[in-house]
Design an enzyme around this catalytic site. Structure first.
Site, PDB file in Angstrom:
ATOM      1  N   LYS A   6      -4.685  -9.623 115.704  1.00 50.75           N
ATOM      2  CA  LYS A   6      -5.604  -9.638 116.847  1.00 50.75           C
ATOM      3  C   LYS A   6      -7.057  -9.429 116.386  1.00 50.75           C
ATOM      4  CE  LYS A   6      -2.309  -9.709 120.149  1.00 50.75           C
ATOM      5  NZ  LYS A   6      -1.110  -9.900 119.310  1.00 50.75           N
TER       6      LYS A   6
HETATM    7  C1  LIG Z   1       0.051 -10.540 119.377  1.00 48.30           C
HETATM    8  C2  LIG Z   1       0.961 -10.606 118.212  1.00 48.30           C
HETATM    9  C3  LIG Z   1       1.858 -11.664 118.009  1.00 48.30           C
HETATM   10  C4  LIG Z   1       2.036 -12.794 119.019  1.00 48.30           C
HETATM   11  O1  LIG Z   1       0.920 -13.630 119.083  1.00 48.30           O
HETATM   12  P1  LIG Z   1       0.674 -14.581 120.352  1.00 48.30           P
HETATM   13  O2  LIG Z   1      -0.690 -15.105 120.167  1.00 48.30           O
HETATM   14  O3  LIG Z   1       0.790 -13.680 121.558  1.00 48.30           O
HETATM   15  O4  LIG Z   1       1.741 -15.623 120.329  1.00 48.30           O
HETATM   16  C5  LIG Z   1       2.650 -11.662 116.858  1.00 48.30           C
HETATM   17  N1  LIG Z   1       2.585 -10.647 115.973  1.00 48.30           N
HETATM   18  C6  LIG Z   1       1.743  -9.616 116.133  1.00 48.30           C
HETATM   19  C7  LIG Z   1       1.749  -8.525 115.127  1.00 48.30           C
HETATM   20  C8  LIG Z   1       0.888  -9.551 117.247  1.00 48.30           C
HETATM   21  O5  LIG Z   1       0.064  -8.500 117.391  1.00 48.30           O
END
Ligand SMILES: *Cc1c(COP(=O)(O)O)cnc(C)c1O
Length: 477
Positions: free
Chosen positions: A121
Site C-alpha cells: 500500500k
Molecule cells: C491490499 C493488499 C493486497 C490486495 O491488493 P488489492 O489491490 O486489494 O487487490 C494483497 N496483499 C497485501 C499485503 C495487501 O496489503
C-alpha cells in the site's frame, strides 16, 4: 486527459478534480477516457530510467493539469531509497521495487513492500500524500481524512500523511484486535496531524461509524471530511509504474514477454497490471490469486460474479485479501464490456440489489482470454506449504499474501523465455505467527523497527458511538 465514470453519468474531469474524491457522482469509478499507448521507441528509452523518472514518464501521460516540473519534483520526493529502504539483504533499495530472482530467468519476486509499513500500500499511498498536499496548497484548502482500518491501509495512510500541514488523519481501528506490532506501527506516530482512535468493538463497528459520519453530507462538507479508499484513481495510477519497472528488470529487450502473479483482494493491484498491458507493455498473462475469499477466482473461472455477505467472508492468514466484493472490479468490467456504461449500470444494479451477475456464455466472457487473465486460489494449509517450499528451495521467507501468489503462479507455468514475476505485497515479519507455523522460526525484524513496541503511543479509546466521534472530530479539526 480527462476522466470519465464507468457508469457514464458524470461529466469528464481533469486529474486534479478527481484526485481528492472517491466515487464519481453517479456511483461509478473514474477511468481515463483512453489508455495512452506506449510505443516500442518509448519502451526502449524507458528501459534504463530510475524509478522516479519512469514514474514521471508514465504519469505525464495521465496528468496534464500539474506543471511538469512540479510533477517531476513530487515524484522525486516520493520514490527515494530512504522511504523504500527495507529491501531484502543484497538487493538495492535505490531500485524502489527490486527484482529478486528465485530461479534466474524463470521466477522472481518483485519487492513491493519495502516502504515504511512493509506492505505494498505504501507504493501508492506515499505518492497520494504528496499529491494531496500539493493540490490543497494550490487551492488554499485543507482536508480531514477519516477512515477505518484493520491494519495495512490505515497505517500506510498515516505514514503517507504524517507531518503534512494541510491534512489531518483520523483513523479508527478495532481496540485490542491488532497485533502488538501493528499497534506500535500506527500508534507510535505522534505527529500533531495524526489521530488514532481505538474503537471498543470489531472492525465492522469502526467502519459503520465512518459510514454514518460520511453519510451526513452537511457534517462532511462543514468539516471537509475525505477518504483514501482503494478506489482512488491516483492509487491505481501509481501502481502501473512497477509493472513497467518489473518488466524492464526481468528482460533484456522489448521483444520479450513476462507474466505477473498478483495476490488480489479489491482488484486494485492487478487492475494497474491490466492497464499497463492495455498501454502496450508486453505482458503474456496476469495471474490473479485469491485466498479462501475467492469471489474473483470464481468470476475468472466461471463468469459468475457473486459478491459475498459479511457472514460469508472468512478471516484468513492473508487478511489483506479478506474481501466480500472487489471494489475496483467495476473498472475491469467496464473495459471487458467494450466500455459500454449502460451495461455496467445494469450489472451493478444487480450487484447493489444483492444478487450475482453471470457473463458465462456471453461474448464478453469469451474475450477474457484476450485480456490475459487466468486465476487460482489457496487455502491456509497451501500457503503454509508454499512458505515452506520457498524457504527450502530458494532460501527466502515470504509472507502469506505473496505465498498465495506463488502457489497460483506454479499452477500457470509459462512458455520458456517468459519469466513469472510474483508480486511480493508484504514482508514476512508482519506475519510472524504464520511464518512460525510454517517454518518453526520467525523472520528477523529490520534493525530500524527493533523495539517499536516500546515507543510512546498516541491513541484515544472510544466507544463506536457516532455522536461522540463527531464531537471528537469537531473538537480536533
Ligand atoms: C491490499 C493488499 C493486497 C490486495 O491488493 P488489492 O489491490 O486489494 O487487490 C494483497 N496483499 C497485501 C499485503 C495487501 O496489503
Amino acid at each position: 486527459m480527462r476522466y470519465l465514470s464507468t457508469r457514464g453519468g458524470s461529466p469528464a474531469l481533469p486529474f486534479c478534480d478527481i484526485l481528492l474524491g472517491g466515487l464519481a457522482p453517479d456511483g461509478g469509478l473514474y477511468l481515463p477516457e483512453t489508455y495512452p499507448q506506449v510505443s516500442r521507441a518509448e519502451l526502449d528509452a524507458w528501459r534504463e530510467l530510475s524509478y522516479a523518472d519512469l514514474a514521471f514518464a508514465i504519469l505525464s501521460k495521465y496528468v496534464d493539469d500539474i506543471a511538469a516540473a512540479d510533477l517531476k519534483a513530487l515524484l522525486d520526493q516520493t520514490y527515494t531509497a530512504q522511504t523504500y529502504g527495507f529491501a531484502r539483504p543484497g538487493d538495492d533499495p535505490a531500485e524502489i521495487t527490486p527484482l529478486h530472482w528465485l530461479q534466474p530467468g524463470e521466477l522472481a519476486l518483485l519487492e513491493l513492500s519495502n516502504g515504511p509499513t512493509l506492505a505494498f500500500k505504501d507504493m501508492a499511498m506515499q505518492l497520494l500524500g504528496n499529491l494531496f498536499e500539493y493540490v490543497l496548497e494550490k487551492r488554499g484548502e485543507t482536508l480531514n481524512i477519516l477512515g477505518a482500518t484493520s491494519g495495512d491501509t490505515g497505517s500506510a495512510a498515516e505514514y503517507a500523511m504524517r507531518g503534512k500541514p494541510r491534512i489531518k488523519v483520523f483513523m479508527l481501528s478495532p481496540y485490542g484486535k491488532m497485533s502488538a506490532f501493528q499497534r506500535a506501527q500506527m500508534y507510535s506516530l505522534t505527529d500533531d496531524n495524526i489521530f488514532n482512535i481505538a474503537i471498543t468493538g470489531m472492525f465492522d463497528d469502526a467502519q459503520d461509524v465512518v459510514k454514518a459520519v460520511s453519510n451526513d453530507a452537511g457534517f462532511k462538507a462543514k468539516y471537509r471530511i475525505g477518504a483514501v479508499n482503494s478506489i482512488n484513481w491516483a492509487r491505481i495510477l501509481a501502481q502501473i509504474v512497477y509493472y513497467f519497472k518489473g518488466y524492464f528488470a526481468a528482460t533484456r529487450s522489448n521483444d520479450e514477454q513476462v507474466a505477473f502473479s498478483v495476490p488480489s483482494g479489491n482488484f486494485g493491484n492487478i487492475c494497474a497490471g491490466h492497464i499497463a498491458r492495455q498501454m502496450g507493455l508486453p505482458i503474456a498473462q496476469l495471474v490473479l490469486a485469491t485466498n479462501e475469499n475467492d469471489v474473483l477466482d470464481e468470476f475468472f473461472r466461471t463468469g459468475v460474479y457473486r459478491p459475498r455477505s459479511t457472514a460469508e467472508t472468512r478471516v484468513t492468514s492473508s487478511p489483506s485479501m479478506d474481501i466480500s466484493k472487489a471494489s475496483n472490479f467495476e473498472r475491469f468490467i467496464f473495459d471487458l464490456v467494450g466500455r459500454d456504461a449502460a451495461v455496467v449500470r445494469q450489472l451493478w444494479q444487480q450487484v447493489e440489489g444483492g444478487s450475482a451477475f453471470d457473463l458465462s456464455g456471453t461474448p464478453y466472457f469469451e474475450s477474457l482470454r484476450r485480456f490475459g487473465f487466468v486465476s487460482g486460489k489457496s487455502c491456509h494449509a497451501e500457503r503454509l506449504a508454499t512458505i515452506k517450499t520457498a524457504y527450502e528451495r530458494y532460501g527466502v521467507m515470504i509472507d502469506p499474501h505473496s505465498a498465495d501468489a506463488l502457489k497460483v503462479a506454479w499452477e500457470h507455468p509459462q512458455p520458456a523465455g517468459v519469466p513469472m514475476l510474483v508480486l511480493e505485497t508484504a514482508q514476512p515479519v508482519k506475519f510472524a505467527e504464520t511464518l512460525h507455523e510454517a517454518l518453526g522460526q520467525t523472520p528477523k525484524r529490520p534493525a530500524a523497527l527493533a523495539g517499536i513496541e516500546n515507543l510512546p503511543q498516541k491513541v484515544e479509546v472510544m466507544a463506536p458511538d457516532v455522536a461522540a466521534i463527531k464531537a471528537y472530530l469537531a473538537a480536533h479539526i
